[in-house]
Design an enzyme around this catalytic site. Structure first.
Site, PDB file in Angstrom:
ATOM      1  N   HIS A 101       0.850  -1.190   0.000  1.00  0.00           N
ATOM      2  CA  HIS A 101       0.000   0.000   0.000  1.00  0.00           C
ATOM      3  C   HIS A 101       0.891   1.247   0.000  1.00  0.00           C
ATOM      4  CE1 HIS A 101      -2.777   3.101   1.244  1.00  0.00           C
ATOM      5  NE2 HIS A 101      -3.738   2.311   0.806  1.00  0.00           N
ATOM      6  N   GLU A 173      -3.629   2.062  -7.249  1.00  0.00           N
ATOM      7  CA  GLU A 173      -3.945   3.198  -6.382  1.00  0.00           C
ATOM      8  C   GLU A 173      -2.980   4.342  -6.686  1.00  0.00           C
ATOM      9  OE1 GLU A 173      -6.426   1.829  -2.815  1.00  0.00           O
ATOM     10  OE2 GLU A 173      -4.343   1.941  -2.198  1.00  0.00           O
TER      11      GLU A 173
HETATM   12  P1  PGA Z   1      -9.148   6.400   0.173  1.00  0.00           P
HETATM   13  O1  PGA Z   1      -8.147   5.222   0.500  1.00  0.00           O
HETATM   14  O2  PGA Z   1     -10.392   5.789  -0.415  1.00  0.00           O
HETATM   15  O3  PGA Z   1      -9.414   7.100   1.471  1.00  0.00           O
HETATM   16  O4  PGA Z   1      -8.450   7.295  -0.824  1.00  0.00           O
HETATM   17  C1  PGA Z   1      -7.943   4.184  -0.408  1.00  0.00           C
HETATM   18  C2  PGA Z   1      -6.719   3.415  -0.004  1.00  0.00           C
HETATM   19  O5  PGA Z   1      -5.724   4.036   0.340  1.00  0.00           O
HETATM   20  O6  PGA Z   1      -6.740   2.171   0.037  1.00  0.00           O
END
Ligand code: PGA
Length: 264
Positions: A101, A173
């Site tokens: 992550h 992401e």
């Molecule tokens: P967020 O987080 O939806 O608050 O942007 C997503 C993540 O970091 O997994």
């Protein structure tokens, strides 16, 4: 029924460090209720804090919903103060582990090498890794998005012996789009769904070469909110969403589901 036609999708909830144990247990109970009529169409997994994991696992026991670790330590056992191993999570019923992550990569300096070690540990422990990849704003602006994603995927997956029958879950992401617009009055910064789709295609192509024949699921994460969830899930390359802040209250989960026209 859903505006997305017959599409079933993944709804993975990353609760980060937002909730106490009591709040996590309460919200897990709400999830059971909110998703119970949609369990055929939506694959749900919750990623609670390490402290709340066992209690949330107990709430979800015997349901179709799974849970996973937000973070695992590579080594299985030993002098690693403060850490929890993939094997330990596996032994109490975790199904998944988030690995790589961006908050781990950037705030806690996890390298591609660490990510690889954790992927191997997760597989060994019987968990399905949810490998997170994404570029920073500077990398995107320098035109390096593809290169960065490919490097992250290769480092994590090249030459890996992947257990047959286990899915490979990747979450795209974009680092610059995470945790924005946390309050409904803020617009936040979101990744255009068409841009996300381009990266999802790249991930599909690259993982097909790296791990041919392994069944893939590619999620999108980064400020998925009630006003944009339908646009992301409307893209055929996006198999589901990894939601942070908006997954941490009953009200916003109801709004997310309503936005894709699920009855709750
Ligand atoms: P967020 O987080 O939806 O608050 O942007 C997503 C993540 O970091 O997994």
């Amino acid at each position: 029924m859903t505006v997305l036609g017959a599409k079933s999708f993944y709804f993975f909830s990353n609760w980060k460090m937002y909730l106490t144990v009591a709040e996590s247990v309460d919200l897990a109970k709400e999830y059971k209720d909110l998703f119970k009529d949609n369990a055929k169409d939506i694959t749900v997994a919750i990623f609670p804090s390490a402290l709340a994991a066992v209690a949330v696992g107990e709430v979800l026991e015997g349901t179709d919903f799974s849970w996973g670790a937000q973070h695992v330590c590579g080594p299985e056992k030993g002098g690693y103060t403060g850490e929890v191993s993939a094997a330990m999570y596996g032994s109490v019923g975790a199904k998944y582990a988030l690995i790589g992550h961006s908050e781990r990569r950037h705030l806690f300096h996890e390298t591609n090498h660490d990510v690889r070690q954790k992927i191997e540990a997760a597989l060994e422990a019987g968990l399905t890794p949810v490998l997170c990849v994404g570029e920073t704003r500077a990398e995107r602006e320098a035109g390096q998005t593809e290169e960065v994603i490919e490097i992250q995927l290769r480092a994590a997956l090249a030459g890996l012996s992947y257990p047959s029958g286990r899915k490979l879950v990747i979450a795209y992401e974009p680092v610059w789009a995470i945790s924005t617009g946390l309050h409904s009055e803020e617009a936040g910064i979101q990744c255009d769904p068409a841009e996300a789709t381009k990266v999802h295609r790249l991930i599909a192509r690259t993982t097909e070469v790296l791990l041919a024949g392994v069944e893939r699921v590619i999620l999108f994460g980064g400020s998925v909110r009630p006003h944009n969830i339908a646009a992301y899930l409307g893209e055929s390359e996006i198999d589901g969403v990894l939601v942070g802040a908006a997954s941490t209250t009953k009200e916003s989960v109801v709004e997310l589901l309503s936005a894709v026209h699920f009855q709750v």
